[in-house]
Write a protein that holds these residues in place. Sequence first.
Motif, mmCIF file in Angstrom:
data_model
loop_
_atom_site.group_PDB
_atom_site.id
_atom_site.type_symbol
_atom_site.label_atom_id
_atom_site.label_comp_id
_atom_site.label_asym_id
_atom_site.label_seq_id
_atom_site.Cartn_x
_atom_site.Cartn_y
_atom_site.Cartn_z
ATOM 1 N N SER A 1 0.830 -1.351 -0.156
ATOM 2 C CA SER A 1 0.075 -0.194 -0.177
ATOM 3 C C SER A 1 1.281 1.247 0.199
ATOM 4 C CB SER A 1 -0.741 -0.116 0.959
ATOM 5 O OG SER A 1 -1.639 1.259 1.368
ATOM 6 N N THR A 2 1.326 1.097 0.696
ATOM 7 C CA THR A 2 2.845 2.848 0.882
ATOM 8 C C THR A 2 4.047 2.756 -0.609
ATOM 9 O OG1 THR A 2 4.410 1.482 2.721
ATOM 10 C CG2 THR A 2 2.668 2.408 3.432
ATOM 11 N N GLY A 3 4.154 1.600 -0.665
ATOM 12 C CA GLY A 3 5.507 1.843 -1.899
ATOM 13 C C GLY A 3 6.639 1.530 -0.608
ATOM 14 N N TYR A 4 6.418 1.594 0.361
ATOM 15 C CA TYR A 4 7.858 1.874 1.409
ATOM 16 C C TYR A 4 8.909 0.429 2.172
ATOM 17 C CZ TYR A 4 7.379 6.996 0.929
ATOM 18 O OH TYR A 4 7.822 8.214 1.164
ATOM 19 N N VAL A 5 9.461 -0.072 2.345
ATOM 20 C CA VAL A 5 8.986 -1.434 2.497
ATOM 21 C C VAL A 5 9.552 -1.016 3.973
ATOM 22 C CG1 VAL A 5 11.141 -2.455 1.025
ATOM 23 C CG2 VAL A 5 11.832 -1.106 3.450
ATOM 24 N N VAL A 6 9.012 -1.956 5.298
ATOM 25 C CA VAL A 6 8.281 -2.133 6.202
ATOM 26 C C VAL A 6 10.122 -1.713 7.392
ATOM 27 C CG1 VAL A 6 8.368 -3.414 8.698
ATOM 28 C CG2 VAL A 6 7.074 -3.995 7.174
ATOM 29 N N SER B 1 7.518 5.595 5.598
ATOM 30 C CA SER B 1 7.256 7.261 5.916
ATOM 31 C C SER B 1 5.380 7.150 5.832
ATOM 32 C CB SER B 1 7.587 7.880 4.564
ATOM 33 O OG SER B 1 8.028 9.701 5.229
ATOM 34 N N PRO B 2 5.973 8.244 6.933
ATOM 35 C CA PRO B 2 3.831 8.089 6.099
ATOM 36 C C PRO B 2 3.459 9.546 5.522
ATOM 37 C CG PRO B 2 4.507 10.096 8.905
ATOM 38 C CD PRO B 2 6.128 9.237 7.730
ATOM 39 N N VAL B 3 4.930 10.357 4.815
ATOM 40 C CA VAL B 3 4.311 10.568 3.877
ATOM 41 C C VAL B 3 4.708 10.622 2.723
ATOM 42 C CG1 VAL B 3 5.665 13.482 2.912
ATOM 43 C CG2 VAL B 3 5.707 13.044 5.174
ATOM 44 N N GLY B 4 4.320 10.864 1.264
ATOM 45 C CA GLY B 4 4.844 10.119 -0.164
ATOM 46 C C GLY B 4 4.252 9.089 -0.124
ATOM 47 N N GLN B 5 2.935 8.317 0.539
ATOM 48 C CA GLN B 5 2.596 6.631 -0.334
ATOM 49 C C GLN B 5 2.185 6.958 -1.086
ATOM 50 O OE1 GLN B 5 0.585 5.678 3.903
ATOM 51 N NE2 GLN B 5 2.489 6.080 4.902
#
Length: 172
Positions: free
Chosen positions: A109-114, A118-122
Amino acid sequence: MSRKKTKSSTGGTPATLALDAAGTAFTVHTFEHTPGVTDFGAEAAAALGDVETDRICKTLLVTLDGGRHAGSLAVTVVPVTMTLDLKAVATAFGAKKAAMADPADAERSTGYVVGGISPVGQKKALPTVVDASVRDHATIFVSGGRRGLDIEIAPGDLVDVLGADIAQVGRG
């Protein structure tokens, strides 16, 4: 190592690019992530050294059951010194229950790894609540979108850029 990011900066993560695009002031702090470390908040706290640990925040995703966001993911931001209070999270989002999101769902969902969420730029903007305790500080630290990169930002600026709510969702 720290560096001030300005609107004219280039490159970066989706988080830093989103903050640049919004014209939000922030400072990037980088440190070496140790492979195999899974307590990312403690690692950041140790690496950032002289920063009070209650200023360093973790971004946690939850799934909501019931209410206006039923069946969806939501974002919480709490100091690493606190535990997420899932009942308080459910109340903050107007849901019946909240549970920790599956890490794979959070990454997708976020596009980031655990450890670097980041709460920003998801990839997809999700409803977000920031713990009320952050108002006690002029600046806080959140993940900048990868392990070993934190963003120092004023709590009010973070809330504004995210369109987040503030509620007491942490305990400890």
